[in-house]
Design a protein around this motif. Structure first.
Motif, PDB file in Angstrom:
ATOM      1  N   GLN A  32       0.812  -1.223   0.000  1.00  0.00           N
ATOM      2  CA  GLN A  32       0.000   0.000   0.000  1.00  0.00           C
ATOM      3  C   GLN A  32       0.846   1.275   0.000  1.00  0.00           C
ATOM      4  O   GLN A  32       0.334   2.352   0.291  1.00  0.00           O
ATOM      5  N   GLY A  33       2.118   1.135  -0.344  1.00  0.00           N
ATOM      6  CA  GLY A  33       2.973   2.310  -0.440  1.00  0.00           C
ATOM      7  C   GLY A  33       2.773   3.049  -1.750  1.00  0.00           C
ATOM      8  O   GLY A  33       2.319   2.463  -2.740  1.00  0.00           O
ATOM      9  N   ASP A  34       3.096   4.329  -1.762  1.00  0.00           N
ATOM     10  CA  ASP A  34       2.939   5.127  -2.980  1.00  0.00           C
ATOM     11  C   ASP A  34       4.270   5.475  -3.636  1.00  0.00           C
ATOM     12  O   ASP A  34       4.318   6.254  -4.588  1.00  0.00           O
ATOM     13  N   ASN A  35       5.358   4.886  -3.139  1.00  0.00           N
ATOM     14  CA  ASN A  35       6.681   5.114  -3.727  1.00  0.00           C
ATOM     15  C   ASN A  35       6.898   4.085  -4.838  1.00  0.00           C
ATOM     16  O   ASN A  35       7.582   3.087  -4.669  1.00  0.00           O
ATOM     17  N   THR A  36       6.285   4.342  -5.984  1.00  0.00           N
ATOM     18  CA  THR A  36       6.331   3.401  -7.109  1.00  0.00           C
ATOM     19  C   THR A  36       6.839   4.113  -8.352  1.00  0.00           C
ATOM     20  O   THR A  36       6.856   5.352  -8.411  1.00  0.00           O
ATOM     21  N   TYR A  37       7.225   3.317  -9.332  1.00  0.00           N
ATOM     22  CA  TYR A  37       7.682   3.897 -10.591  1.00  0.00           C
ATOM     23  C   TYR A  37       7.318   2.965 -11.734  1.00  0.00           C
ATOM     24  O   TYR A  37       7.056   1.766 -11.533  1.00  0.00           O
ATOM     25  N   ALA A  38       7.280   3.506 -12.950  1.00  0.00           N
ATOM     26  CA  ALA A  38       6.889   2.749 -14.130  1.00  0.00           C
ATOM     27  C   ALA A  38       8.050   1.956 -14.695  1.00  0.00           C
ATOM     28  O   ALA A  38       9.200   2.401 -14.668  1.00  0.00           O
ATOM     29  N   CYS A  39       7.734   0.749 -15.198  1.00  0.00           N
ATOM     30  CA  CYS A  39       8.717  -0.117 -15.862  1.00  0.00           C
ATOM     31  C   CYS A  39       8.137  -0.521 -17.215  1.00  0.00           C
ATOM     32  O   CYS A  39       7.576  -1.621 -17.345  1.00  0.00           O
ATOM     33  N   PRO A  40       8.189   0.347 -18.191  1.00  0.00           N
ATOM     34  CA  PRO A  40       7.573   0.054 -19.494  1.00  0.00           C
ATOM     35  C   PRO A  40       8.113  -1.225 -20.121  1.00  0.00           C
ATOM     36  O   PRO A  40       9.241  -1.642 -19.859  1.00  0.00           O
ATOM     37  N   GLY A  41       7.270  -1.837 -20.960  1.00  0.00           N
ATOM     38  CA  GLY A  41       7.691  -3.022 -21.688  1.00  0.00           C
ATOM     39  C   GLY A  41       7.567  -4.301 -20.911  1.00  0.00           C
ATOM     40  O   GLY A  41       8.178  -5.309 -21.261  1.00  0.00           O
ATOM     41  N   ASN A  42       6.763  -4.313 -19.857  1.00  0.00           N
ATOM     42  CA  ASN A  42       6.592  -5.505 -19.041  1.00  0.00           C
ATOM     43  C   ASN A  42       5.108  -5.696 -18.764  1.00  0.00           C
ATOM     44  O   ASN A  42       4.349  -4.724 -18.692  1.00  0.00           O
ATOM     45  N   THR A  43       4.699  -6.953 -18.619  1.00  0.00           N
ATOM     46  CA  THR A  43       3.294  -7.197 -18.300  1.00  0.00           C
ATOM     47  C   THR A  43       2.938  -6.652 -16.925  1.00  0.00           C
ATOM     48  O   THR A  43       1.765  -6.448 -16.620  1.00  0.00           O
TER      49      THR A  43
END
Length: 296
Positions: A32-43
């Motif tokens: 439930q943390g909001d420290n996330t980032y995008a990893c394009p090119g992955n399912t």
């Protein structure tokens, strides 16, 4: 037409689900943390920095493990919510271009979103009744008939209650309609000082309510002052038309999902279509349903 313009492609459908699942910004479904980032090119296009787990908008919802386009999920929800008497899996498979097995699983997951949650007691006045769902004994194959005279034999009992003030309905598929079962259902869903209206069935005698009034349909008494169960009769009339006209048969194993679905659709019927769809999507979070569990 508005829905078609709102969802022209998979990208817009994905953005809509993300906005509904994460109204306050993207969150990791694991911690439930909001420290996330995008990893394009992955399912799994996102990753959480603290727990280092990958996830997508489907993770931790009823859409998890589904490989279908989210655009098809949008249309499945739309078709279900705009079908007053429900939609069959055969029709949905034709409309979406998926197999009937997949369409059935999609509809069961949508119904699971309607599973009841802990809610405040109904303050009433309330109507309570019970009904029976199933086919007639005379229409069964000879080797399947139960050889019993009562019209309810072989059918599945369902308990129901309606708050006249709010119009809200609550239902529950039951194993029996004994006084203990019925009165427990009434007590669990109503306030202590509620006024209860029922028929003269003995199962309601002794209910722990402030006021209990009843009518006797067996002698043609349908209304006596404020006492009647016409609100529930109207609700079940719609469900039984769906049973005979859309589904044709509902197994006892899955019956509770169907009655909960119709109760929730009844309770949000005053919302516009998009708001109803948003309500369903919001109820998908935190729930999962695997096919093996559904058919096991």
């Amino acid at each position: 037409m508005d829905i078609m313009e709102m969802f022209p492609d998979e990208e817009t459908a994905t953005e809509w689900f993300e906005a509904e699942f994460w109204p306050n910004g993207r969150k990791c479904p694991y911690c439930q943390g909001d420290n996330t980032y995008a990893c394009p090119g992955n399912t799994m296009p996102y990753r959480c920095r603290p727990c280092r787990k990958r996830f997508s908008v489907r993770t931790g919802t009823l859409l998890q493990s589904s490989r279908l386009l989210l655009l098809k999920w949008v249309w499945a929800i739309y078709i279900e919510m705009t079908s007053l008497k429900g939609v069959s899996s055969v029709k949905l498979h034709r409309d979406l271009g998926v197999t009937q097995r997949t369409a059935w699983f999609m509809l069961q997951r949508i119904r699971t979103a309607f599973a009841p949650v802990q809610a405040a007691a109904l303050e009433g006045p309330v109507e309570a009744d019970e009904t029976y769902i199933g086919g007639l004994e005379k229409n069964k194959h000879e080797h399947k008939k139960l050889k019993a005279s009562r019209g309810t034999v072989g059918k599945a009992p369902v308990l129901d209650i309606k708050d006249r003030k709010t119009g809200k309905v609550r239902t529950e598929a039951a194993t029996d309609t004994t006084a203990a079962t019925v009165q427990e259902f009434v007590q669990d869903n109503t306030a202590d000082d509620v006024t209860l209206y029922t028929d003269t069935s003995a199962v309601y005698t002794g209910s722990d309510v402030a006021v209990h009034e009843s009518v006797n349909p067996s002698i043609g008494e349908w209304v006596k002052g404020q006492a009647h169960t016409n609100g529930l009769e109207s609700f079940w009339a719609l469900f039984k038309r769906a049973y005979h006209g859309t589904y044709h048969h509902i197994s006892k194993k899955h019956l509770n999902r169907y009655v909960q679905q119709f109760a929730r659709k009844h309770n949000i019927r005053d919302l516009d279509t998009l708001a109803q769809m948003q309500h369903v999507v919001a109820c998908m979070v935190g729930k999962q349903l695997q096919h093996k569990d559904l058919v096991g």
